[in-house]
Design a protein around this motif. Sequence first.
Motif, PDB file in Angstrom:
ATOM      1  N   ARG A  90       3.667 -13.326  20.966  1.00 28.02           N
ATOM      2  CA  ARG A  90       3.104 -11.933  20.909  1.00 28.02           C
ATOM      3  C   ARG A  90       1.852 -11.748  20.418  1.00 28.02           C
ATOM      4  NH1 ARG A  90       6.179  -7.834  18.969  1.00 28.02           N
ATOM      5  NH2 ARG A  90       8.083  -8.915  19.563  1.00 28.02           N
ATOM      6  N   ASP A  91       1.093 -10.856  20.748  1.00 32.77           N
ATOM      7  CA  ASP A  91       0.054 -10.624  19.878  1.00 32.77           C
ATOM      8  C   ASP A  91       0.423  -9.393  18.797  1.00 32.77           C
ATOM      9  OD1 ASP A  91      -2.292 -11.481  21.333  1.00 32.77           O
ATOM     10  OD2 ASP A  91      -1.213 -10.229  22.841  1.00 32.77           O
ATOM     11  N   VAL A  92      -0.188  -9.693  17.376  1.00 38.50           N
ATOM     12  CA  VAL A  92      -0.083  -9.004  16.423  1.00 38.50           C
ATOM     13  C   VAL A  92      -1.253  -8.224  16.000  1.00 38.50           C
ATOM     14  CG1 VAL A  92       0.958  -9.275  13.936  1.00 38.50           C
ATOM     15  CG2 VAL A  92       1.624 -11.016  15.687  1.00 38.50           C
ATOM     16  N   VAL A  93      -0.824  -6.988  15.671  1.00 39.63           N
ATOM     17  CA  VAL A  93      -1.929  -6.002  15.208  1.00 39.63           C
ATOM     18  C   VAL A  93      -1.226  -5.047  14.179  1.00 39.63           C
ATOM     19  CG1 VAL A  93      -3.561  -4.091  15.614  1.00 39.63           C
ATOM     20  CG2 VAL A  93      -3.219  -5.819  17.192  1.00 39.63           C
ATOM     21  N   GLY A  94      -1.871  -5.347  12.780  1.00 40.60           N
ATOM     22  CA  GLY A  94      -1.545  -4.452  11.765  1.00 40.60           C
ATOM     23  C   GLY A  94      -2.431  -3.714  11.299  1.00 40.60           C
ATOM     24  N   ARG A  95      -2.368  -2.438  10.541  1.00 41.61           N
ATOM     25  CA  ARG A  95      -3.202  -2.027   9.550  1.00 41.61           C
ATOM     26  C   ARG A  95      -2.942  -1.962   8.290  1.00 41.61           C
ATOM     27  NH1 ARG A  95      -2.209   2.960  13.357  1.00 41.61           N
ATOM     28  NH2 ARG A  95      -3.771   2.791  15.143  1.00 41.61           N
ATOM     29  N   ARG A  96      -3.352  -2.752   7.396  1.00 41.95           N
ATOM     30  CA  ARG A  96      -2.880  -3.268   5.989  1.00 41.95           C
ATOM     31  C   ARG A  96      -3.656  -2.053   5.166  1.00 41.95           C
ATOM     32  NH1 ARG A  96      -4.605  -9.495   7.371  1.00 41.95           N
ATOM     33  NH2 ARG A  96      -6.479  -8.257   7.837  1.00 41.95           N
ATOM     34  N   PRO A  97      -2.610  -1.405   4.546  1.00 45.28           N
ATOM     35  CA  PRO A  97      -3.541  -0.358   3.499  1.00 45.28           C
ATOM     36  C   PRO A  97      -3.985  -1.068   2.212  1.00 45.28           C
ATOM     37  CG  PRO A  97      -1.163  -0.205   3.256  1.00 45.28           C
ATOM     38  CD  PRO A  97      -1.347  -1.248   4.431  1.00 45.28           C
ATOM     39  N   TRP A  98      -5.145  -1.012   1.626  1.00 45.66           N
ATOM     40  CA  TRP A  98      -5.725  -1.455   0.708  1.00 45.66           C
ATOM     41  C   TRP A  98      -6.231  -0.600  -0.157  1.00 45.66           C
ATOM     42  CZ3 TRP A  98     -11.301  -1.742  -0.597  1.00 45.66           C
ATOM     43  CH2 TRP A  98     -11.990  -1.052   0.283  1.00 45.66           C
ATOM     44  N   ARG A  99      -6.813  -0.888  -1.430  1.00 41.45           N
ATOM     45  CA  ARG A  99      -7.099   0.070  -2.199  1.00 41.45           C
ATOM     46  C   ARG A  99      -8.537  -0.574  -3.210  1.00 41.45           C
ATOM     47  NH1 ARG A  99      -6.279   1.790  -7.679  1.00 41.45           N
ATOM     48  NH2 ARG A  99      -6.572   4.171  -7.932  1.00 41.45           N
ATOM     49  N   GLU A 100      -9.622   0.207  -3.044  1.00 43.47           N
ATOM     50  CA  GLU A 100     -10.747  -0.025  -3.805  1.00 43.47           C
ATOM     51  C   GLU A 100     -10.520  -0.251  -5.022  1.00 43.47           C
ATOM     52  OE1 GLU A 100     -15.381   1.445  -4.461  1.00 43.47           O
ATOM     53  OE2 GLU A 100     -14.019   2.440  -2.845  1.00 43.47           O
ATOM     54  N   GLY A 101     -10.932  -1.324  -5.690  1.00 44.09           N
ATOM     55  CA  GLY A 101     -10.569  -1.609  -7.248  1.00 44.09           C
ATOM     56  C   GLY A 101      -9.102  -2.037  -7.480  1.00 44.09           C
ATOM     57  N   GLY A 102      -8.400  -2.362  -6.529  1.00 42.01           N
ATOM     58  CA  GLY A 102      -7.027  -3.171  -6.571  1.00 42.01           C
ATOM     59  C   GLY A 102      -5.765  -2.138  -6.775  1.00 42.01           C
ATOM     60  N   LEU A 103      -4.744  -2.653  -6.829  1.00 41.24           N
ATOM     61  CA  LEU A 103      -3.318  -1.773  -6.872  1.00 41.24           C
ATOM     62  C   LEU A 103      -3.506  -0.562  -7.764  1.00 41.24           C
ATOM     63  CD1 LEU A 103      -1.409  -5.047  -6.985  1.00 41.24           C
ATOM     64  CD2 LEU A 103      -0.731  -3.292  -5.305  1.00 41.24           C
ATOM     65  N   ARG A 104      -2.778   0.393  -7.340  1.00 44.17           N
ATOM     66  CA  ARG A 104      -2.179   1.557  -8.278  1.00 44.17           C
ATOM     67  C   ARG A 104      -1.065   1.202  -8.748  1.00 44.17           C
ATOM     68  NH1 ARG A 104      -1.892   7.899  -6.983  1.00 44.17           N
ATOM     69  NH2 ARG A 104      -1.911   8.602  -9.379  1.00 44.17           N
ATOM     70  N   ILE A 105      -0.799   0.754  -9.858  1.00 43.24           N
ATOM     71  CA  ILE A 105       0.352   0.918 -10.588  1.00 43.24           C
ATOM     72  C   ILE A 105       0.476   1.675 -11.684  1.00 43.24           C
ATOM     73  CG2 ILE A 105       2.259  -0.604 -11.553  1.00 43.24           C
ATOM     74  CD1 ILE A 105       0.924  -2.780 -10.162  1.00 43.24           C
ATOM     75  N   GLU A 106       1.010   3.056 -11.598  1.00 44.67           N
ATOM     76  CA  GLU A 106       0.858   3.894 -12.751  1.00 44.67           C
ATOM     77  C   GLU A 106       1.975   5.006 -12.475  1.00 44.67           C
ATOM     78  OE1 GLU A 106      -2.816   5.625 -13.067  1.00 44.67           O
ATOM     79  OE2 GLU A 106      -2.929   6.763 -11.285  1.00 44.67           O
ATOM     80  N   SER A 107       2.195   5.935 -13.700  1.00 42.05           N
ATOM     81  CA  SER A 107       3.107   6.944 -13.570  1.00 42.05           C
ATOM     82  C   SER A 107       2.274   8.288 -13.428  1.00 42.05           C
ATOM     83  CB  SER A 107       3.934   7.131 -15.029  1.00 42.05           C
ATOM     84  OG  SER A 107       4.471   5.870 -15.032  1.00 42.05           O
ATOM     85  N   GLU A 108       2.818   9.219 -12.685  1.00 40.10           N
ATOM     86  CA  GLU A 108       2.189  10.596 -12.509  1.00 40.10           C
ATOM     87  C   GLU A 108       3.324  11.537 -12.812  1.00 40.10           C
ATOM     88  OE1 GLU A 108      -0.130  13.396  -9.128  1.00 40.10           O
ATOM     89  OE2 GLU A 108       0.789  11.202  -8.709  1.00 40.10           O
ATOM     90  N   ASP A 109       2.948  12.485 -13.696  1.00 42.27           N
ATOM     91  CA  ASP A 109       3.897  13.636 -14.156  1.00 42.27           C
ATOM     92  C   ASP A 109       3.439  14.789 -13.092  1.00 42.27           C
ATOM     93  OD1 ASP A 109       5.207  15.673 -15.223  1.00 42.27           O
ATOM     94  OD2 ASP A 109       4.622  15.515 -17.170  1.00 42.27           O
ATOM     95  N   VAL A 110       4.581  15.015 -12.181  1.00 42.58           N
ATOM     96  CA  VAL A 110       4.422  16.026 -11.325  1.00 42.58           C
ATOM     97  C   VAL A 110       4.998  17.519 -11.435  1.00 42.58           C
ATOM     98  CG1 VAL A 110       4.118  14.310  -9.256  1.00 42.58           C
ATOM     99  CG2 VAL A 110       6.515  15.270  -9.918  1.00 42.58           C
ATOM    100  N   GLY A 111       5.419  17.601 -12.841  1.00 40.81           N
ATOM    101  CA  GLY A 111       5.975  18.873 -13.401  1.00 40.81           C
ATOM    102  C   GLY A 111       7.502  19.017 -13.178  1.00 40.81           C
ATOM    103  N   GLY A 112       8.054  19.929 -13.799  1.00 45.03           N
ATOM    104  CA  GLY A 112       9.286  20.086 -13.703  1.00 45.03           C
ATOM    105  C   GLY A 112      10.321  18.785 -14.348  1.00 45.03           C
ATOM    106  N   GLY A 113       9.856  18.033 -15.185  1.00 47.60           N
ATOM    107  CA  GLY A 113      10.485  16.928 -15.707  1.00 47.60           C
ATOM    108  C   GLY A 113      10.554  15.873 -14.671  1.00 47.60           C
ATOM    109  N   LYS A 114       9.575  15.848 -13.599  1.00 42.28           N
ATOM    110  CA  LYS A 114       9.799  14.812 -12.509  1.00 42.28           C
ATOM    111  C   LYS A 114       8.630  14.004 -12.535  1.00 42.28           C
ATOM    112  CE  LYS A 114      12.699  17.538  -9.751  1.00 42.28           C
ATOM    113  NZ  LYS A 114      12.904  18.391  -8.197  1.00 42.28           N
ATOM    114  N   THR A 115       8.762  12.495 -12.053  1.00 38.22           N
ATOM    115  CA  THR A 115       7.846  11.622 -12.237  1.00 38.22           C
ATOM    116  C   THR A 115       7.692  10.964 -10.751  1.00 38.22           C
ATOM    117  OG1 THR A 115       7.804  11.373 -14.700  1.00 38.22           O
ATOM    118  CG2 THR A 115       6.869   9.496 -13.474  1.00 38.22           C
ATOM    119  N   VAL A 116       6.282  10.542 -10.654  1.00 37.01           N
ATOM    120  CA  VAL A 116       6.103   9.852  -9.496  1.00 37.01           C
ATOM    121  C   VAL A 116       5.386   8.456  -9.964  1.00 37.01           C
ATOM    122  CG1 VAL A 116       5.054   9.115  -7.335  1.00 37.01           C
ATOM    123  CG2 VAL A 116       5.955  11.442  -7.677  1.00 37.01           C
ATOM    124  N   VAL A 117       6.165   7.311  -9.751  1.00 34.69           N
ATOM    125  CA  VAL A 117       5.624   6.294 -10.306  1.00 34.69           C
ATOM    126  C   VAL A 117       5.034   5.302  -8.968  1.00 34.69           C
ATOM    127  CG1 VAL A 117       6.225   3.696 -11.191  1.00 34.69           C
ATOM    128  CG2 VAL A 117       7.205   5.906 -12.009  1.00 34.69           C
TER     129      VAL A 117
END
Length: 358
Positions: free
Chosen positions: A297-324
């Motif tokens: 098979r032929d293989v084609v993928g769109r790899r998501p990347w981030r300028e400056g490197g990975l994002r590994i952090e917590s975000e307070d989204v309100g209401g006592g809830k968090t997105v990591v």
Amino acid sequence: MSPPDPIIVIGAGVLGLSVAHTLQTRHPSTPLLIIATELPTDPQSHYTPDYASPWAGAHYRPIPATTPQLASERTLALSTATTMQRLASTHHPSTTGLALLPAIEYLERPGPGELALRTGDTYASPTDNFRILATSELPPDVQWGCAYDTYCVNTPLYLRWLLRECQKRGARVLRHRLPNAKAAFGAAEKLGFPGARTVVNCSGRNFDGDAKVGIIRGQTVLVRREFDKTVTRQCGDGSWSFLIPRPGGGGTIVGGTKEVGDWEGEVRVETRERLLRRARECFPEFAHGLGAEEVVRDVVGRRPWREGGLRIESEDVGGGKTVVHGYGAGGRGFELSWGVAEHVVGLVEEGGRLKASL
């Protein structure tokens, strides 16, 4: 004692499933829900280019730590290598898609990072038997080479194994396309999964407005023959050619391209021909073997990347809830996966209050 709050993981790629597996290993009584648009158990013919993980090679080829970002990623890669080696030595490749294999690198234009290396250095892992190749071992035009032990991954097989392991431990799976990470809380409520206060975002896609996120188009060719090692060559024009076996009878990936910002999801026939022609030129010992030219098979993928490197952090989204957040690995998702999972789960364990970026 009240039961633990459930955790929601967005994404069934290698980062999401590694995080889910790590959460369950550390906290087996915590309810876990995985929400994903695509799953590794889907027929491979149904995978889209946006589901990047199954399209990866994948092997562990270290990159010299010449910048702070690469130094941070090196730590993640070494941590991941330890886990991959353990899994490969305790499970058959036909089960996990993982195997320990020899690796060879040929560079026509080595950089200072490579030239500074010496036989016996830690390259892929402390037990990788790293050595610099003698001049007599190098093909024409190659200025530097090395040999070491690494691991290769049959990516569809490995991802299916990871998902099965998570489900055996009680994880529930919801196929659902989310508009953003915060929407996972509502989706979980509708599924009858109430009480979640933490979402782990391993979606890989820029659906939360991160301006640093882009995509890298990769095209490779899967051929029938399964080689006995992984080989990488840097050519004088700056292009790369590589062979990555897919253990467990999965053939070999011949690659590859790295096209930043190119969203084309269809196969480019001229690219396939160029990749196969370059492999014949660079790796004659492979090209002359039975099945080396038989395209699966032929293989084609769109790899998501981030300028400056990975994002590994917590975000307070309100209401006592968090997105990591845990995304942005580009083409290094597999080789950084378990290291990323350790950091992400660490943030979850701290209640999502710690602000820490890598």
